[in-house]
Motif scaffolding. Structure first.
Motif, short mmCIF file in Angstrom:
data_model
loop_
_atom_site.label_atom_id
_atom_site.label_comp_id
_atom_site.label_asym_id
_atom_site.label_seq_id
_atom_site.Cartn_x
_atom_site.Cartn_y
_atom_site.Cartn_z
N GLU A 1 13.96 53.14 11.62
CA GLU A 1 13.80 54.04 10.80
C GLU A 1 13.21 53.64 9.49
OE1 GLU A 1 18.02 54.62 9.60
OE2 GLU A 1 17.96 52.84 8.40
N THR A 2 12.74 54.62 8.69
CA THR A 2 11.87 54.35 7.51
C THR A 2 12.70 54.05 6.51
OG1 THR A 2 11.61 56.61 6.94
CG2 THR A 2 9.86 55.78 8.13
N GLY A 3 13.92 54.44 6.29
CA GLY A 3 14.89 53.86 5.09
C GLY A 3 15.12 52.41 5.33
N GLU A 4 15.10 51.62 6.48
CA GLU A 4 15.21 50.48 6.58
C GLU A 4 16.51 49.85 6.07
OE1 GLU A 4 11.85 47.61 6.06
OE2 GLU A 4 10.54 49.21 5.45
N ARG A 5 17.58 50.54 6.45
CA ARG A 5 18.92 49.81 6.05
C ARG A 5 19.34 48.62 6.60
NH1 ARG A 5 22.49 54.95 7.93
NH2 ARG A 5 20.87 54.90 9.61
N THR A 6 19.53 47.78 5.71
CA THR A 6 20.02 46.44 5.96
C THR A 6 21.46 46.07 5.83
OG1 THR A 6 17.94 45.86 5.31
CG2 THR A 6 19.09 44.12 5.66
N SER A 7 21.98 45.26 6.66
CA SER A 7 23.18 44.90 6.52
C SER A 7 23.37 43.08 6.57
CB SER A 7 24.21 45.22 7.59
OG SER A 7 23.91 46.68 7.87
N HIS A 8 24.54 42.65 6.09
CA HIS A 8 24.60 40.96 5.54
C HIS A 8 25.82 40.63 6.07
CE1 HIS A 8 20.78 42.12 3.38
NE2 HIS A 8 21.57 43.02 2.88
N ASP B 1 28.16 45.96 3.51
CA ASP B 1 27.44 47.18 3.89
C ASP B 1 26.90 47.13 5.15
OD1 ASP B 1 27.94 47.87 1.14
OD2 ASP B 1 25.71 47.56 0.67
N PRO B 2 27.89 46.98 6.43
CA PRO B 2 27.28 46.98 7.62
C PRO B 2 27.24 47.92 8.26
CG PRO B 2 29.75 46.43 7.49
CD PRO B 2 29.31 46.83 5.93
N LEU B 3 26.06 48.04 9.32
CA LEU B 3 25.86 49.08 10.22
C LEU B 3 26.01 48.27 11.43
CD1 LEU B 3 22.64 50.92 8.84
CD2 LEU B 3 24.82 52.00 9.54
N ASP B 4 26.74 49.11 12.57
CA ASP B 4 26.84 48.74 13.94
C ASP B 4 26.14 48.85 14.81
OD1 ASP B 4 28.68 47.21 15.56
OD2 ASP B 4 30.21 49.00 15.73
N PHE C 1 19.45 49.92 -5.92
CA PHE C 1 18.60 49.84 -7.00
C PHE C 1 17.20 49.27 -6.72
CE2 PHE C 1 17.04 48.93 -11.08
CZ PHE C 1 16.89 49.93 -11.73
N LEU C 2 17.14 48.29 -6.27
CA LEU C 2 16.06 47.60 -5.75
C LEU C 2 15.88 47.36 -4.19
CD1 LEU C 2 16.22 44.26 -7.98
CD2 LEU C 2 14.86 46.17 -8.41
N SER C 3 14.69 47.28 -3.84
CA SER C 3 14.29 47.60 -2.37
C SER C 3 13.08 46.87 -1.98
CB SER C 3 14.17 49.00 -1.84
OG SER C 3 13.45 49.84 -2.51
N SER C 4 12.75 46.47 -0.89
CA SER C 4 11.65 45.84 -0.59
C SER C 4 10.72 46.72 0.75
CB SER C 4 11.90 44.29 0.17
OG SER C 4 12.42 44.49 1.25
N VAL D 1 16.87 37.19 -2.82
CA VAL D 1 17.47 38.63 -3.32
C VAL D 1 17.69 39.35 -1.99
CG1 VAL D 1 17.07 40.70 -4.69
CG2 VAL D 1 16.17 38.48 -5.58
N LEU D 2 18.89 39.62 -1.54
CA LEU D 2 19.25 40.46 -0.42
C LEU D 2 19.37 41.93 -0.90
CD1 LEU D 2 22.01 38.23 0.85
CD2 LEU D 2 19.71 38.08 1.25
N LEU D 3 19.00 42.95 -0.05
CA LEU D 3 18.85 44.16 -0.34
C LEU D 3 19.51 44.93 0.65
CD1 LEU D 3 14.92 43.72 -0.96
CD2 LEU D 3 16.54 44.17 -2.76
N GLY D 4 19.93 46.26 0.27
CA GLY D 4 20.51 47.18 1.19
C GLY D 4 19.60 48.03 1.85
#
Length: 231
Positions: free
Chosen positions: A30-37, A49-52, A147-150, A184-187
């Protein structure tokens, strides 16, 4: 290519791993690149903010026992309830993020100033959404949910960290001024683990300078992402 996949994930991809944590994407395409930690803390592992995805627990199993699940942004309820049920813990939500509590079908706990060794700082960019920045001074771990993303959807030029187009006109310097992160970790997008403090400074200090370019190249994609996020 969708900004955000809405079905169930078939796989996941580890995008970052360091001594005390791991980051993954449940929908790598996906282009939104949702990231979990998953981050190891003094009381155990916290899932942020986890995705399964099938088998995703394997990627953080070696970090220790899960102590909690936390959601740190208005639009990041994601699969927090499923993880909380799986590990027998509540979903922890900072004060002010009432939208999350309304959308999480699980017991919740509220925190205000700190979470598992992280200092919490509120952000309300342009009054458009609310999120909580988390910083752990002892190892320089900084997490910024929205707010920030990579990801390539958001960055312009050679910047490694980006902010939303209109936010570039009024970057919240006071929120980040005294921070010196090692990572820096990102959502959204992989984390920054090399020269992270310099990348953060560049994102804030260069925000206005890069506004015209962001307006032309970033804003249309960003608008689509915002619309997709509220569907």
């Amino acid at each position: 290519m969708p900004t955000f996949e809405r079905g169930e994930a078939d796989e996941y991809e580890v995008v970052d791993r360091w001594a005390d944590g791991v980051s993954w994407q449940a929908f790598p395409d996906e282009t939104g690149e949702r990231t979990s930690h998953a981050i190891r803390c003094a009381d155990g592992v916290w899932l942020i903010d986890p995705l399964d995805a099938p088998g995703v627990a394997d990627c953080y199993a070696d970090l220790g026992e899960v102590a909690g699940v936390a959601v740190l942004a208005d639009y990041h309820a994601r699969d927090a309830a499923a993880f909380a049920e799986r590990h027998g813990v509540p979903v922890t939500v900072p004060t002010g993020l009432d939208r999350v509590v309304e959308r999480v079908d699980a017991p919740t706990e509220r925190v205000t100033h700190s979470l598992a060794g992280f200092e919490l700082r509120r952000l309300n960019p342009l009054r458009a959404w609310r999120e909580t920045v988390a910083y752990r001074e002892r190892d320089g771990t900084l997490y910024v949910p929205d707010f920030l993303s990579s990801g390539s959807l958001y960055t312009v030029g050679g910047e490694r960290l980006s902010m939303t187009t209109l936010s570039r006109l009024f970057p919240p310097r006071e929120t980040f001024a005294d921070l010196d992160p090692e990572r820096v970790l990102l959502g959204h997008g992989p984390g920054v683990h090399e020269d992270a403090s310099a990348a953060l400074s560049d994102a804030v200090d260069g925000a206005r300078r890069r506004f015209p370019r962001a307006l032309l190249t970033q804003a249309p994609r960003e608008l689509k992402a915002m619309v997709d996020a509220v569907r």
